[in-house]
Design a protein around this motif. Sequence first.
Motif, short mmCIF file in Angstrom:
data_model
loop_
_atom_site.label_atom_id
_atom_site.label_comp_id
_atom_site.label_asym_id
_atom_site.label_seq_id
_atom_site.Cartn_x
_atom_site.Cartn_y
_atom_site.Cartn_z
N PHE A 5 0.75 -1.30 0.01
CA PHE A 5 0.01 -0.05 0.04
C PHE A 5 0.98 1.48 0.04
O PHE A 5 0.81 2.29 -0.73
N ARG A 6 2.06 1.38 0.70
CA ARG A 6 2.66 2.47 1.19
C ARG A 6 3.63 2.62 -0.39
O ARG A 6 3.65 3.58 -0.89
N LEU A 30 -5.36 5.42 6.76
CA LEU A 30 -4.43 5.06 5.89
C LEU A 30 -3.15 4.59 6.23
O LEU A 30 -2.43 3.70 5.75
N SER A 31 -2.45 5.60 7.26
CA SER A 31 -1.15 4.98 7.98
C SER A 31 -1.30 3.64 8.60
O SER A 31 -0.43 2.85 8.46
N ASN A 32 -2.40 3.54 9.31
CA ASN A 32 -2.72 1.97 9.52
C ASN A 32 -2.56 0.83 8.61
O ASN A 32 -2.04 -0.17 8.82
N TRP A 33 -3.27 1.00 7.58
CA TRP A 33 -3.16 0.38 6.41
C TRP A 33 -1.51 0.00 6.06
O TRP A 33 -1.34 -1.04 5.73
N GLU A 34 -1.04 0.94 5.82
CA GLU A 34 0.18 1.00 5.08
C GLU A 34 1.13 0.15 6.30
O GLU A 34 2.13 -0.46 5.77
N SER A 35 0.83 0.42 7.63
CA SER A 35 1.84 -0.25 8.39
C SER A 35 1.62 -1.51 8.98
O SER A 35 2.37 -2.45 9.57
N GLY A 36 0.28 -2.10 8.34
CA GLY A 36 0.06 -3.61 8.68
C GLY A 36 -0.88 -3.62 9.94
O GLY A 36 -1.12 -4.76 10.39
#
Length: 201
Positions: A5-6, A30-36
């Motif tokens: 994602f990132r 979005l940050s949570n999605w990118e960090s897993g």
Amino acid sequence: MPYRFRDARIQSGKNLAEAAEELFVSKTTLSNWESGRRVPSVEAIEKLADLYGVSVDYLLGRTDQLNPLYEVSESVDPHMLQFLHECPVYVNQSRWGLVDAVNHKICFTDGSELAFSDVMQISMLLPAFQSGSYPLEKPLTRSETENCSRIWLEPISKDETLRQELRGWYNVKNRFVENDFGQRFYFDTYGNKWLAFHTNL
């Protein structure tokens, strides 16, 4: 393989705030999605893929190809959009849309639209993957056409049958171009009903 994602966001040239705004989610989400830390829904993953111009499989780490359809496409001059009614095109190196030549816009699956005047770059499927034939080179200007003795003419029409019947070599006359069968296109309709090219396409 980890989700991308990132990576996909960075490759698309968008920062976290821009992407979050376009996705209608918070930067934290979005940050949570990118960090897993969180996993987006299937619908959100589809939106991410559309926004970043990549395949869902690429986002999920199942392939290294950014967009499989992009691999079988070639760049086309944006002036050609008026010939591509109802054809899929890859727009501004970001996503696929459908051409609406009648209203001079490109429509996307999320309901958004883009005016022809805002298109910077388009690609379309290679001939082996498309049904019709379309001009790929830049058309002549009206003044260039008037200075030729013979040109290849492409009618501007959403009717594919009509286009195929009227396209071909035309002799340049004083106020019009005419083919060997007496069919004429007048210069005052240039750019609206037809365009001219140096070569047979």
